[in-house]
Design a protein around this motif. Structure first.
Motif, mmCIF file in Angstrom:
data_model
loop_
_atom_site.group_PDB
_atom_site.id
_atom_site.type_symbol
_atom_site.label_atom_id
_atom_site.label_comp_id
_atom_site.label_asym_id
_atom_site.label_seq_id
_atom_site.Cartn_x
_atom_site.Cartn_y
_atom_site.Cartn_z
ATOM 1 N N UNK A 1 0.685 -1.023 -0.004
ATOM 2 C CA UNK A 1 -0.306 -0.121 -0.126
ATOM 3 C C UNK A 1 0.827 1.235 0.073
ATOM 4 N N UNK A 2 0.250 2.316 -0.487
ATOM 5 C CA UNK A 2 0.947 3.653 -0.475
ATOM 6 C C UNK A 2 -0.158 4.719 0.370
ATOM 7 N N UNK A 3 0.486 5.466 1.068
ATOM 8 C CA UNK A 3 -0.340 6.474 1.810
ATOM 9 C C UNK A 3 -0.097 7.865 0.950
ATOM 10 N N UNK A 4 -1.098 8.582 0.983
ATOM 11 C CA UNK A 4 -0.806 9.821 0.094
ATOM 12 C C UNK A 4 -1.503 10.903 0.935
ATOM 13 N N UNK A 5 -1.040 12.217 0.553
ATOM 14 C CA UNK A 5 -1.727 13.308 1.386
ATOM 15 C C UNK A 5 -2.986 13.849 0.819
ATOM 16 N N UNK A 6 -3.664 14.468 1.328
ATOM 17 C CA UNK A 6 -4.899 15.120 0.809
ATOM 18 C C UNK A 6 -5.103 15.693 -0.488
ATOM 19 N N UNK A 7 -3.911 16.551 -0.782
ATOM 20 C CA UNK A 7 -3.980 17.157 -2.253
ATOM 21 C C UNK A 7 -3.515 15.999 -3.323
ATOM 22 N N UNK A 8 -2.670 14.890 -2.740
ATOM 23 C CA UNK A 8 -2.550 14.080 -3.902
ATOM 24 C C UNK A 8 -3.708 12.985 -4.026
ATOM 25 N N UNK A 9 -4.516 12.763 -2.881
ATOM 26 C CA UNK A 9 -5.646 11.997 -2.993
ATOM 27 C C UNK A 9 -6.714 12.919 -4.001
ATOM 28 N N UNK A 10 -6.718 14.077 -3.721
ATOM 29 C CA UNK A 10 -7.622 14.692 -4.780
ATOM 30 C C UNK A 10 -7.277 14.431 -6.138
ATOM 31 N N UNK A 11 -6.011 14.793 -6.584
ATOM 32 C CA UNK A 11 -5.567 14.443 -7.818
ATOM 33 C C UNK A 11 -5.805 13.194 -8.429
ATOM 34 N N UNK A 12 -5.614 12.140 -7.510
ATOM 35 C CA UNK A 12 -5.855 10.741 -7.841
ATOM 36 C C UNK A 12 -7.323 10.639 -8.120
ATOM 37 N N UNK A 13 -8.271 11.299 -7.337
ATOM 38 C CA UNK A 13 -9.543 10.942 -7.555
ATOM 39 C C UNK A 13 -9.997 11.480 -8.852
ATOM 40 N N UNK A 14 -9.253 12.476 -9.510
ATOM 41 C CA UNK A 14 -9.731 12.954 -10.824
ATOM 42 C C UNK A 14 -9.089 12.393 -11.729
ATOM 43 N N UNK A 15 -8.407 11.244 -11.495
ATOM 44 C CA UNK A 15 -7.585 10.453 -12.426
ATOM 45 C C UNK A 15 -6.270 10.882 -12.910
ATOM 46 N N UNK A 16 -5.635 11.956 -12.003
ATOM 47 C CA UNK A 16 -4.270 12.600 -12.378
ATOM 48 C C UNK A 16 -3.291 11.692 -11.684
ATOM 49 N N UNK A 17 -2.151 11.580 -12.193
ATOM 50 C CA UNK A 17 -0.835 10.937 -11.586
ATOM 51 C C UNK A 17 -0.281 11.621 -10.630
ATOM 52 N N UNK A 18 0.440 11.166 -9.624
ATOM 53 C CA UNK A 18 1.171 12.103 -8.783
ATOM 54 C C UNK A 18 2.430 11.384 -8.651
#
Length: 64
Positions: A1-18
């Protein structure tokens, strides 16, 4: 698993890579499939592509 920040989670939720961030979980091998977590919530399933984490399947529409 990988934990991400809130900002990265929002990007991922919109299909963007981080960018991958060492220290947030086990560093996935290139191409490995990983669970992407924000706190204890499953955000997406993704894979590492170079120094980026790309979402493959997203489970949220937005991140609070």
């Amino acid at each position: 698993h990988v934990r991400v920040s809130a900002a990265d989670a929002a990007r991922l939720a919109h299909g963007q890579s981080v960018a991958t961030e060492p220290g947030l979980g086990d560093e996935p091998e290139a191409g490995a499939t990983v669970a992407v977590l924000r706190e204890n919530d499953l955000i997406a399933v993704g894979s590492r592509d170079g120094d980026r984490l790309r979402p493959r399947k997203v489970f949220v529409e937005s991140v609070p």
